[in-house]
Scaffold this active site. Structure first.
Site, mmCIF file in Angstrom:
data_model
loop_
_atom_site.group_PDB
_atom_site.id
_atom_site.type_symbol
_atom_site.label_atom_id
_atom_site.label_comp_id
_atom_site.label_asym_id
_atom_site.label_seq_id
_atom_site.Cartn_x
_atom_site.Cartn_y
_atom_site.Cartn_z
ATOM 1 N N SER A 12 0.921 -0.799 -0.042
ATOM 2 C CA SER A 12 -0.039 -0.284 0.068
ATOM 3 C C SER A 12 0.885 0.897 -0.093
ATOM 4 O O SER A 12 0.536 2.369 0.097
ATOM 5 C CB SER A 12 -1.125 0.662 1.406
ATOM 6 O OG SER A 12 -0.086 -0.560 2.282
ATOM 7 N N ASN B 182 -1.629 -2.198 13.483
ATOM 8 C CA ASN B 182 -3.221 -2.510 13.635
ATOM 9 C C ASN B 182 -3.563 -0.857 13.996
ATOM 10 O O ASN B 182 -4.601 -0.123 13.711
ATOM 11 C CB ASN B 182 -4.223 -3.289 14.084
ATOM 12 C CG ASN B 182 -3.400 -5.183 13.463
ATOM 13 O OD1 ASN B 182 -3.140 -4.456 12.007
ATOM 14 N ND2 ASN B 182 -3.866 -5.807 13.901
ATOM 15 N N THR C 43 -41.521 24.424 -8.286
ATOM 16 C CA THR C 43 -42.035 23.343 -8.263
ATOM 17 C C THR C 43 -42.453 22.650 -9.207
ATOM 18 O O THR C 43 -42.613 23.221 -10.267
ATOM 19 C CB THR C 43 -43.391 22.908 -7.542
ATOM 20 O OG1 THR C 43 -44.931 24.127 -7.745
ATOM 21 C CG2 THR C 43 -43.031 24.055 -5.505
ATOM 22 N N HIS C 44 -41.750 21.498 -9.076
ATOM 23 C CA HIS C 44 -42.077 21.010 -10.112
ATOM 24 C C HIS C 44 -41.304 21.843 -11.818
ATOM 25 O O HIS C 44 -41.636 20.889 -13.138
ATOM 26 C CB HIS C 44 -43.505 20.315 -11.046
ATOM 27 C CG HIS C 44 -44.285 19.584 -9.657
ATOM 28 N ND1 HIS C 44 -44.668 18.344 -9.675
ATOM 29 C CD2 HIS C 44 -44.991 20.122 -9.071
ATOM 30 C CE1 HIS C 44 -45.130 17.896 -8.166
ATOM 31 N NE2 HIS C 44 -45.446 19.752 -8.062
ATOM 32 N N SER D 232 -16.242 25.545 -27.123
ATOM 33 C CA SER D 232 -16.291 24.438 -27.861
ATOM 34 C C SER D 232 -15.065 24.251 -28.640
ATOM 35 O O SER D 232 -14.599 25.324 -29.186
ATOM 36 C CB SER D 232 -18.091 24.237 -28.567
ATOM 37 O OG SER D 232 -17.696 23.603 -29.284
ATOM 38 N N LYS E 51 -19.557 28.307 -28.251
ATOM 39 C CA LYS E 51 -20.297 28.362 -27.211
ATOM 40 C C LYS E 51 -19.697 28.167 -25.753
ATOM 41 O O LYS E 51 -18.020 28.840 -25.804
ATOM 42 C CB LYS E 51 -19.748 26.723 -27.535
ATOM 43 C CG LYS E 51 -21.482 25.674 -27.962
ATOM 44 C CD LYS E 51 -22.609 25.961 -27.643
ATOM 45 C CE LYS E 51 -22.601 24.909 -26.502
ATOM 46 N NZ LYS E 51 -22.417 23.344 -26.853
ATOM 47 N N ASN F 46 -19.162 26.850 -21.940
ATOM 48 C CA ASN F 46 -20.053 26.025 -21.676
ATOM 49 C C ASN F 46 -19.343 26.295 -19.826
ATOM 50 O O ASN F 46 -18.584 26.223 -19.874
ATOM 51 C CB ASN F 46 -19.577 24.718 -22.101
ATOM 52 C CG ASN F 46 -19.978 24.547 -23.839
ATOM 53 O OD1 ASN F 46 -20.873 24.823 -23.387
ATOM 54 N ND2 ASN F 46 -18.830 23.557 -24.286
ATOM 55 N N GLU G 32 -20.663 21.150 -14.562
ATOM 56 C CA GLU G 32 -21.403 20.461 -14.589
ATOM 57 C C GLU G 32 -19.965 19.132 -14.356
ATOM 58 O O GLU G 32 -20.799 17.757 -13.440
ATOM 59 C CB GLU G 32 -21.280 19.940 -16.338
ATOM 60 C CG GLU G 32 -21.990 20.919 -17.212
ATOM 61 C CD GLU G 32 -21.567 20.734 -18.514
ATOM 62 O OE1 GLU G 32 -21.475 20.129 -19.118
ATOM 63 O OE2 GLU G 32 -21.452 22.302 -18.784
ATOM 64 N N TYR H 248 -9.264 -6.592 13.225
ATOM 65 C CA TYR H 248 -8.676 -6.272 11.808
ATOM 66 C C TYR H 248 -8.275 -7.465 11.051
ATOM 67 O O TYR H 248 -7.742 -8.328 11.102
ATOM 68 C CB TYR H 248 -7.489 -5.305 11.855
ATOM 69 C CG TYR H 248 -6.542 -5.151 10.650
ATOM 70 C CD1 TYR H 248 -6.701 -3.390 10.644
ATOM 71 C CD2 TYR H 248 -5.387 -5.825 10.071
ATOM 72 C CE1 TYR H 248 -6.389 -3.408 9.484
ATOM 73 C CE2 TYR H 248 -4.760 -5.534 9.174
ATOM 74 C CZ TYR H 248 -5.432 -4.015 8.526
ATOM 75 O OH TYR H 248 -5.071 -4.006 7.566
ATOM 76 N N GLN I 219 -7.127 -2.037 4.283
ATOM 77 C CA GLN I 219 -6.060 -1.131 3.631
ATOM 78 C C GLN I 219 -7.156 -0.029 2.448
ATOM 79 O O GLN I 219 -6.004 0.174 2.100
ATOM 80 C CB GLN I 219 -5.312 -2.285 3.335
ATOM 81 C CG GLN I 219 -4.293 -2.253 2.843
ATOM 82 C CD GLN I 219 -3.010 -2.069 2.202
ATOM 83 O OE1 GLN I 219 -2.265 -2.673 3.579
ATOM 84 N NE2 GLN I 219 -2.378 -2.994 1.339
ATOM 85 N N LYS J 294 -8.379 3.900 2.198
ATOM 86 C CA LYS J 294 -7.353 4.813 2.108
ATOM 87 C C LYS J 294 -7.392 5.405 0.814
ATOM 88 O O LYS J 294 -8.097 6.632 0.421
ATOM 89 C CB LYS J 294 -6.269 4.875 2.655
ATOM 90 C CG LYS J 294 -5.216 4.068 3.464
ATOM 91 C CD LYS J 294 -4.381 3.454 3.931
ATOM 92 C CE LYS J 294 -4.027 2.847 4.964
ATOM 93 N NZ LYS J 294 -5.389 1.589 5.887
HETATM 94 N N1 ARG Z 1 -0.905 -1.459 5.320
HETATM 95 C C1 ARG Z 1 -2.308 -1.637 6.002
HETATM 96 C C2 ARG Z 1 -3.144 -0.800 6.315
HETATM 97 O O1 ARG Z 1 -4.032 -0.568 5.813
HETATM 98 C C3 ARG Z 1 -1.429 -1.591 7.955
HETATM 99 C C4 ARG Z 1 -1.676 -2.817 8.651
HETATM 100 C C5 ARG Z 1 -1.598 -3.873 8.526
HETATM 101 N N2 ARG Z 1 -1.534 -5.038 9.786
HETATM 102 C C6 ARG Z 1 -1.345 -6.305 9.783
HETATM 103 N N3 ARG Z 1 -1.748 -7.129 10.630
HETATM 104 N N4 ARG Z 1 -1.303 -6.116 8.470
HETATM 105 O O2 ARG Z 1 -3.943 -1.586 6.870
#
Ligand code: ARG
Length: 465
Positions: free
Chosen positions: A31, A118, A163-164, A285, A291, A293, A298, A325, A330, A333
């Site tokens: 990660s 964790n 309304t509507h 455009s 145009k 825009n 949007e 956990y 992971q 994120k």
């Molecule tokens: N990169 C892990 C996460 O985002 C960190 C925690 C990992 N813990 C483990 N026991 N593998 O969750």
């Protein structure tokens, strides 16, 4: 092979492993490509933990000094883009810890005492998110201010209320804008509320069960500015409901943004022609030279889709996880980062764009005239003359039919014409048939009378500071 356990990750786990992790697995599970964004929170969390370990006598004063020195250097390396992130070290936590150990030796290896990745990652995400919330709150206030600033000079500008999407009754353009201020004000309250639940410390939960070291969790919480410590270790490391809640806040806020964006798109179209946008917020455009825009509006509307998707993703991520956990977490994120980035960019640009709106009061007025927006006012006039509301409603429907047939506004019918429909219509009816008369009549808290709108503007200004 290096003797540093983190330099070669299969060794980081234990001597139990007899072969290195497959490269495919390494890439799949890593990660660090995205969670390196948490580096500052990770270092802050580690420093608070180390300082507490030293105060509790779990590590020595020299260890703490070494850890501080090493972390200062690591922070500098990261800031200057010199830090070498290693995929084989999986995540931000192991990368920083390995570098620390390389820099300061044994003290680096002692840092992880009484801690697990964790509770570390749960702490990092909360710390990071708290910082982001504190950046988003002023942007949300800025959005509200931009709307209040535009609303004030248009407290008395008449537009058709819908309304509507059919012309319903005249409303003040300022009143219309302040409806969004109410929505964003509630979003601001929600965000402040989410922050309370984000700002609780997981550290000390360790892997899942707490730790046998005499940690002072309250001390770490104080150092990091957390309001409290998580009271159940299993919950502390496993739930991400604080992030889900934040994501729900983001989704609701983006729905509000999206509705406003939709109106801006409509208002700017030739068929409405209510407003114009400054050129710097428009795009052209490549094929149609005429145009201009409203791409920003949007896109804001479009970007709400990804934020709503992240919320769905988050709750789905959580729903099947047994305690405590799981690596599934992971996956919290990237959507969380994207949600924060999308909200920050969208709130900033929308506030700016709203400030650049050029209102066309004449077009708004014409549109209000066209739709017989004061029909309800004529009915109310008849009620005041003693007609039951349903009969008044019927009489006015007739009047609208006559006016439609002649292609004129209700106020352009003669008194004789009106009285032919309903004899109790007096010449004082013409007072309420004007758009201003209609607006001013709704002088009740929450109503569209310009006096009420100005009172709301004052209330919002006082609130926003
Ligand atoms: N990169 C892990 C996460 O985002 C960190 C925690 C990992 N813990 C483990 N026991 N593998 O969750």
């Amino acid at each position: 092979m290096s003797l540093d356990p983190l330099a070669n990750k299969q060794q980081a786990w234990s001597a139990l492993f007899t072969e290195p992790m497959s490269e495919l697995v390494q890439r799949y599970t890593a990660s660090v490509g995205f969670d390196r964004r948490l580096w500052r929170a990770d270092i802050d969390g580690s420093l608070a933990h180390a300082e507490m370990l030293a105060a509790q006598g779990v590590i020595g004063a020299q260890d703490l000094a070494d850890i501080r020195r090493g972390m200062a250097q690591i922070a500098e390396e990261i800031e200057q883009g010199r830090f070498e992130w290693k995929l084989e070290l999986e995540d931000v936590h192991l990368n920083i810890e390995a570098r620390l150990t390389a820099l300061v030796g044994d003290a680096g290896k002692r840092l992880h005492t009484g801690r697990s990745r964790n509770d570390q990652v749960a702490t990092d995400v909360r710390l990071w998110l708290r910082g982001e919330i504190d950046q988003l709150a002023p942007l949300l206030a800025g959005m509200q201010r931009a709307l209040v600033d535009l609303a004030e000079p248009h407290a008395g500008t008449v537009m058709p209320g819908f309304t509507h999407l059919q012309v319903a009754q005249p409303v003040s353009f300022g009143h219309h804008l302040l409806a969004y201020v109410e929505m964003f004000a509630r979003d601001a309250e929600r965000l402040a509320d989410v922050r309370k639940r984000v700002n609780v410390l997981p550290l000390g939960a360790a892997a899942l069960a707490g730790t046998s070291y005499p940690l002072d969790r309250e001390r770490v919480a104080r150092t990091l500015g957390f309001d409290a410590v998580c009271q159940n270790s299993l919950d502390a490391v496993s739930d991400r409901d604080f992030a889900i809640e934040f994501s729900a806040w983001a989704a609701i806020t983006m729905v509000h943004v999206s509705r406003l964006a939709e109106e801006i798109v409509l208002w700017m179209s030739q068929n409405f022609g209510f407003i114009d946008l400054a050129d710097r917020y428009c795009t052209g455009s490549s094929i149609m030279p005429q145009k201009r825009n409203p791409d920003v509006a949007e896109l804001a509307r479009g970007k709400s889709a990804r934020v709503l998707g992240h919320l769905t993703g988050f709750v789905t991520l959580m729903k099947g996880q047994p305690l405590a956990y799981n690596k599934d977490n992971q996956e919290d994120k990237e959507p969380l980062f994207d949600t924060v980035d999308t909200l920050a960019a969208t709130l900033r640009i929308m506030a700016e764009m709203v400030s650049g709106i050029v209102v066309k009061p004449e077009a708004l007025r014409r549109a209000a005239m066209r739709g017989y927006a004061t029909a309800t006012d004529l009915a109310d006039h008849l009620v005041k003359k003693g007609l039951p509301f349903r009969d008044a409603h019927e009489a006015v429907a007739h009047a609208v039919k006559v006016a439609l047939g002649r292609g004129v506004d209700l106020s352009e019918l003669s008194l004789a014409e009106l009285q032919a429909i309903e004899p109790r219509i007096g010449d004082d009816a013409f007072g309420v048939l004007t758009l201003e008369g209609s607006l001013n009549a709704r002088n009740i808290v929450g109503g569209t009378a310009p006096a009420q709108v100005l009172a709301q503007v004052a209330r919002h200004r006082a609130r926003l500071g």
